[in-house]
Design a protein around this motif. Structure first.
Motif, PDB file in Angstrom:
ATOM      1  N   VAL A 217       0.870  -1.179   0.000  1.00  0.00           N
ATOM      2  CA  VAL A 217       0.000   0.000   0.000  1.00  0.00           C
ATOM      3  C   VAL A 217       0.906   1.229   0.000  1.00  0.00           C
ATOM      4  N   PRO A 218       0.837   2.058  -1.039  1.00  0.00           N
ATOM      5  CA  PRO A 218       1.638   3.294  -1.029  1.00  0.00           C
ATOM      6  C   PRO A 218       1.165   4.234   0.073  1.00  0.00           C
ATOM      7  N   TRP A 219       2.074   5.050   0.575  1.00  0.00           N
ATOM      8  CA  TRP A 219       1.723   5.962   1.660  1.00  0.00           C
ATOM      9  C   TRP A 219       0.634   6.940   1.244  1.00  0.00           C
ATOM     10  N   ALA A 220       0.531   7.239  -0.046  1.00  0.00           N
ATOM     11  CA  ALA A 220      -0.500   8.176  -0.508  1.00  0.00           C
ATOM     12  C   ALA A 220      -1.906   7.621  -0.309  1.00  0.00           C
ATOM     13  N   GLN A 221      -2.042   6.297  -0.221  1.00  0.00           N
ATOM     14  CA  GLN A 221      -3.349   5.676  -0.026  1.00  0.00           C
ATOM     15  C   GLN A 221      -3.665   5.407   1.445  1.00  0.00           C
ATOM     16  N   VAL A 222      -2.758   5.758   2.334  1.00  0.00           N
ATOM     17  CA  VAL A 222      -2.943   5.479   3.764  1.00  0.00           C
ATOM     18  C   VAL A 222      -3.634   6.656   4.430  1.00  0.00           C
ATOM     19  N   GLU A 223      -4.771   6.390   5.032  1.00  0.00           N
ATOM     20  CA  GLU A 223      -5.489   7.414   5.810  1.00  0.00           C
ATOM     21  C   GLU A 223      -4.914   7.511   7.220  1.00  0.00           C
ATOM     22  N   ALA A 224      -4.735   6.362   7.877  1.00  0.00           N
ATOM     23  CA  ALA A 224      -4.212   6.343   9.247  1.00  0.00           C
ATOM     24  C   ALA A 224      -3.660   4.959   9.559  1.00  0.00           C
ATOM     25  N   VAL A 225      -2.760   4.922  10.511  1.00  0.00           N
ATOM     26  CA  VAL A 225      -2.263   3.672  11.096  1.00  0.00           C
ATOM     27  C   VAL A 225      -2.474   3.826  12.590  1.00  0.00           C
ATOM     28  N   ARG A 226      -3.249   2.899  13.178  1.00  0.00           N
ATOM     29  CA  ARG A 226      -3.592   3.048  14.595  1.00  0.00           C
ATOM     30  C   ARG A 226      -3.610   1.688  15.281  1.00  0.00           C
ATOM     31  N   THR A 227      -3.456   1.726  16.594  1.00  0.00           N
ATOM     32  CA  THR A 227      -3.529   0.519  17.410  1.00  0.00           C
ATOM     33  C   THR A 227      -4.921   0.437  18.011  1.00  0.00           C
ATOM     34  N   ALA A 228      -5.505  -0.772  17.988  1.00  0.00           N
ATOM     35  CA  ALA A 228      -6.859  -0.960  18.524  1.00  0.00           C
ATOM     36  C   ALA A 228      -6.910  -2.231  19.353  1.00  0.00           C
TER      37      ALA A 228
ATOM     38  N   ALA B  76      -4.117  -4.850  18.051  1.00  0.00           N
ATOM     39  CA  ALA B  76      -3.826  -4.983  16.634  1.00  0.00           C
ATOM     40  C   ALA B  76      -3.416  -3.630  16.085  1.00  0.00           C
ATOM     41  N   LEU B  77      -2.480  -3.643  15.165  1.00  0.00           N
ATOM     42  CA  LEU B  77      -2.107  -2.443  14.430  1.00  0.00           C
ATOM     43  C   LEU B  77      -2.869  -2.486  13.114  1.00  0.00           C
ATOM     44  N   ILE B  78      -3.692  -1.471  12.886  1.00  0.00           N
ATOM     45  CA  ILE B  78      -4.603  -1.465  11.741  1.00  0.00           C
ATOM     46  C   ILE B  78      -4.227  -0.329  10.803  1.00  0.00           C
ATOM     47  N   LEU B  79      -4.204  -0.636   9.508  1.00  0.00           N
ATOM     48  CA  LEU B  79      -3.984   0.360   8.473  1.00  0.00           C
ATOM     49  C   LEU B  79      -5.330   0.704   7.856  1.00  0.00           C
ATOM     50  N   VAL B  80      -5.682   1.974   7.834  1.00  0.00           N
ATOM     51  CA  VAL B  80      -6.935   2.436   7.248  1.00  0.00           C
ATOM     52  C   VAL B  80      -6.590   3.084   5.910  1.00  0.00           C
ATOM     53  N   ARG B  81      -7.190   2.558   4.833  1.00  0.00           N
ATOM     54  CA  ARG B  81      -6.914   3.061   3.483  1.00  0.00           C
ATOM     55  C   ARG B  81      -7.916   4.139   3.091  1.00  0.00           C
ATOM     56  N   ARG B  82      -7.474   5.068   2.259  1.00  0.00           N
ATOM     57  CA  ARG B  82      -8.333   6.147   1.769  1.00  0.00           C
ATOM     58  C   ARG B  82      -9.307   5.677   0.706  1.00  0.00           C
ATOM     59  N   ASP B  83      -8.812   4.954  -0.265  1.00  0.00           N
ATOM     60  CA  ASP B  83      -9.581   4.668  -1.470  1.00  0.00           C
ATOM     61  C   ASP B  83     -10.247   3.304  -1.480  1.00  0.00           C
ATOM     62  N   ALA B  84     -10.182   2.561  -0.405  1.00  0.00           N
ATOM     63  CA  ALA B  84     -10.724   1.203  -0.395  1.00  0.00           C
ATOM     64  C   ALA B  84     -12.243   1.232  -0.277  1.00  0.00           C
ATOM     65  N   ALA B  85     -12.873   0.422  -1.094  1.00  0.00           N
ATOM     66  CA  ALA B  85     -14.327   0.282  -1.008  1.00  0.00           C
ATOM     67  C   ALA B  85     -14.664  -0.667   0.144  1.00  0.00           C
ATOM     68  N   GLY B  86     -15.757  -0.405   0.805  1.00  0.00           N
ATOM     69  CA  GLY B  86     -16.153  -1.279   1.914  1.00  0.00           C
ATOM     70  C   GLY B  86     -15.459  -0.886   3.197  1.00  0.00           C
ATOM     71  N   ASP B  87     -14.866  -1.869   3.870  1.00  0.00           N
ATOM     72  CA  ASP B  87     -14.269  -1.643   5.180  1.00  0.00           C
ATOM     73  C   ASP B  87     -13.022  -0.764   5.094  1.00  0.00           C
ATOM     74  N   GLY B  88     -12.108  -1.078   4.187  1.00  0.00           N
ATOM     75  CA  GLY B  88     -10.918  -0.260   4.006  1.00  0.00           C
ATOM     76  C   GLY B  88      -9.877  -0.395   5.088  1.00  0.00           C
ATOM     77  N   GLN B  89      -9.980  -1.429   5.925  1.00  0.00           N
ATOM     78  CA  GLN B  89      -8.991  -1.629   6.979  1.00  0.00           C
ATOM     79  C   GLN B  89      -8.202  -2.900   6.703  1.00  0.00           C
TER      80      GLN B  89
ATOM     81  N   ILE C  18       6.097   1.723  13.127  1.00  0.00           N
ATOM     82  CA  ILE C  18       5.305   1.770  11.894  1.00  0.00           C
ATOM     83  C   ILE C  18       4.418   3.010  11.880  1.00  0.00           C
ATOM     84  N   GLU C  19       3.892   3.396  13.031  1.00  0.00           N
ATOM     85  CA  GLU C  19       3.100   4.625  13.100  1.00  0.00           C
ATOM     86  C   GLU C  19       3.951   5.852  12.790  1.00  0.00           C
ATOM     87  N   VAL C  20       5.210   5.860  13.228  1.00  0.00           N
ATOM     88  CA  VAL C  20       6.104   6.979  12.917  1.00  0.00           C
ATOM     89  C   VAL C  20       6.398   7.029  11.423  1.00  0.00           C
TER      90      VAL C  20
END
Length: 186
Positions: A109-120, A137-150, A175-177
């Protein structure tokens, strides 16, 4: 002989807190943590099995059954390739993006498509088995993903971090940094 896929970047462990990304070449893919003892132990057992199969192939070759020897040698090569791939499984980062390596597939996943990286805090799979337990869990949230996007990047109950909570926290923070440094804010 050093095996670069086995050693994580020790620069992260030795770096001061002032330098969160202590790497000179940030375009190189890096795993910001060491593989866990469960992953390394399973890979070592598979490599041990491969050595026995290779020894058996030599014995079969001396018995003048070349087809059987080739079959055993091919099985040993598959075991070695599987063990090496198992050691590469994990989350890798670079200036280009974040890469999640599974045993049979890899997603980048390119960084341009990453909305957030967070721990949950959520139910996670224990050692990759179907059984779920409560964990982090460390979750990556994508900008352009249809549906859940995580996309799940790391859990504290996988083969790398089981009973190594401090290592999980360090890897998740690293990874968050990387995400904060390289993702494009809209």
């Amino acid at each position: 002989m050093p095996l670069p896929f086995l050693t994580a970047d020790r620069a992260f462990d030795d770096a001061s807190l002032d330098a969160a990304l202590p790497f000179e070449d940030r375009d190189q893919w890096r795993r910001p943590y060491r593989p866990g003892p469960w992953r390394v132990g399973v890979a070592a057992l598979v490599l041990l099995l491969a050595s026995y199969v290779l020894f058996a192939s030599v014995i079969i070759a001396f018995a003048e059954s070349l087809a059987g020897a080739a079959l055993c040698a091919g099985l040993a090569v598959l075991c070695i390739a599987g063990a090496l791939r198992l050691l590469r499984v994990g989350t890798w980062v670079s200036a280009r993006g974040v890469r999640r390596v599974h045993f049979l597939r890899t997603r980048t996943v390119p960084w341009a498509q990453v909305e957030a990286v967070r721990t949950a805090q959520q139910p996670v799979r224990w050692l990759g088995l179907p059984r779920t337990v409560q964990g982090q869990a460390l979750i990556l949230v994508r900008r352009d993903a249809a549906g859940d996007g995580q996309q799940l990047l790391l859990t504290d109950r996988n083969a790398d971090f089981l009973a190594r909570h401090e290592a999980f926290n360090r890897a998740a923070d690293s990874i968050e940094v990387w995400a904060d440094e390289y993702r494009v804010t809209a």
